[in-house]
Design an enzyme around this catalytic site. Structure first.
Site, PDB file in Angstrom:
ATOM      1  N   HIS A  87       0.891  -1.389   0.049  1.00 53.37           N
ATOM      2  CA  HIS A  87       0.048   0.030   0.126  1.00 53.37           C
ATOM      3  C   HIS A  87       0.731   1.143   0.046  1.00 53.37           C
ATOM      4  O   HIS A  87       2.101   1.241   0.291  1.00 53.37           O
ATOM      5  CB  HIS A  87      -0.920  -0.021   1.345  1.00 53.37           C
ATOM      6  N   CYS A 141       4.113   5.574   5.722  1.00 54.28           N
ATOM      7  CA  CYS A 141       3.872   4.231   6.314  1.00 54.28           C
ATOM      8  C   CYS A 141       5.469   3.848   6.417  1.00 54.28           C
ATOM      9  O   CYS A 141       6.187   3.784   5.530  1.00 54.28           O
ATOM     10  CB  CYS A 141       3.196   3.131   5.673  1.00 54.28           C
ATOM     11  N   GLN A 159      -7.128  -2.459   9.882  1.00 54.22           N
ATOM     12  CA  GLN A 159      -8.423  -1.775  10.137  1.00 54.22           C
ATOM     13  C   GLN A 159      -9.480  -2.261   9.125  1.00 54.22           C
ATOM     14  O   GLN A 159      -9.070  -2.599   7.899  1.00 54.22           O
ATOM     15  CB  GLN A 159      -8.031  -0.391   9.828  1.00 54.22           C
ATOM     16  N   SER A 182      -5.815   5.596   9.879  1.00 56.57           N
ATOM     17  CA  SER A 182      -4.369   5.944   9.555  1.00 56.57           C
ATOM     18  C   SER A 182      -4.167   6.846   8.529  1.00 56.57           C
ATOM     19  O   SER A 182      -3.156   7.553   8.470  1.00 56.57           O
ATOM     20  CB  SER A 182      -3.645   4.731   9.177  1.00 56.57           C
ATOM     21  N   HIS A 185      -5.307   5.590   1.667  1.00 64.14           N
ATOM     22  CA  HIS A 185      -4.071   4.348   0.996  1.00 64.14           C
ATOM     23  C   HIS A 185      -4.758   4.153  -0.493  1.00 64.14           C
ATOM     24  O   HIS A 185      -5.846   4.110  -0.852  1.00 64.14           O
ATOM     25  CB  HIS A 185      -4.596   3.292   1.701  1.00 64.14           C
TER      26      HIS A 185
END
Length: 191
Positions: A87, A141, A159, A182, A185
Site C-alpha cells: 500500500h 508508512c 483496520q 491511519s 491508502h
C-alpha cells in the site's frame, strides 16, 4: 579531429541491490526493518540514497526482505485465509498518529492528502510508475522501505476499511483511494 565527451561517468551500482557503491542494506535491531548504511562515511538513512536504481532495489527488497513462508508451507496453502498486499499511505493532520518517517509533524489537510494521492494514483494507472516504486519515497508508512509491502495477513489483522477492500481485490489489482483512521491508502493485492 574527434571531440571527446565530457559527460560525468558515475561509478557502477552495486550489482544485486541497485545501491550506489559503499552503500549496503542492514536490518535495524530496534525496528526489525531494513535501512541503508554507507560503509565509507558511516551514514545511515531510512530512505534509499541518491543514485539508487529504484527498480533493481525493489526486486532485491522483494526477494530478500519480504515475508518468507515457513519451510514446508506451500504458498497455495494459505490461499483464502491470508492475502498479501502493498500500500501507499498519505497521512493528514486528522489521521491517527499524524507523523511519519518523512515528517515529524504532518499538518496537511485531508483534502491536500487526497489531492496528493490522486496524483500518485493517476501516475500508476497511466503506467508512468508502479505502486512499490512510489511507496519507497512517497508513503507515510514505515512499510515504504519495503515498497509498501505489508506481508501476509488474515481477517481481523488490519483496520476494517482497509481489510474489506484488500480482500475484495484480485491478485494484481489496485484499489481506488481508501480512507482509514491511519489516513488515505492505495492498496495493491500481490498474493
Amino acid at each position: 579531429m574527434t571531440t571527446l565527451s565530457t559527460a560525468t561517468v558515475l561509478p557502477p551500482l552495486t550489482p544485486s541491490t541497485g545501491l550506489p557503491p559503499s552503500w549496503e542494506i542492514r536490518l535495524s535491531r530496534s525496528h526489525s526493518i531494513p535501512y541503508y548504511f554507507n560503509t565509507s562515511t558511516y551514514e545511515s538513512t531510512w530512505e534509499p540514497p541518491l543514485g539508487t536504481d529504484a527498480e533493481q532495489l525493489k526486486v532485491y527488497m522483494a526477494t530478500n526482505h519480504s515475508y518468507i513462508l515457513p519451510s514446508g508451507v506451500a504458498s497455495g496453502s494459505i490461499q483464502g485465509s491470508k492475502i498479501r498486499c502493498s500500500h501507499l499511505l498519505i497521512k493528514y493532520s486528522g489521521s491517527r498518529r499524524p507523523s511519519s518517517w518523512k515528517e515529524k509533524y504532518i499538518t496537511r489537510s485531508e483534502h491536500d492528502a487526497f489531492t496528493i494521492l490522486s496524483a500518485l494514483e493517476s501516475r500508476i494507472r497511466n503506467g508512468d510508475a508502479i505502486l512499490a516504486e512510489l511507496a519507497l519515497t512517497e508513503s507515510d508508512c514505515s512499510s515504504a522501505r519495503k515498497g509498501g509491502d505489508l506481508g501476509y495477513f488474515g481477517k481481523g489483522e488490519m483496520q476494517t476499511e482497509f481489510e474489506d477492500v484488500a480482500f475484495a481485490l484480485n491478485i494484481g489489482e489496485m484499489s481506488g483511494i481508501v480512507k482509514t483512521g491511519s489516513g488515505l491508502h492505495l492498496i495493491e493485492r500481490t498474493a
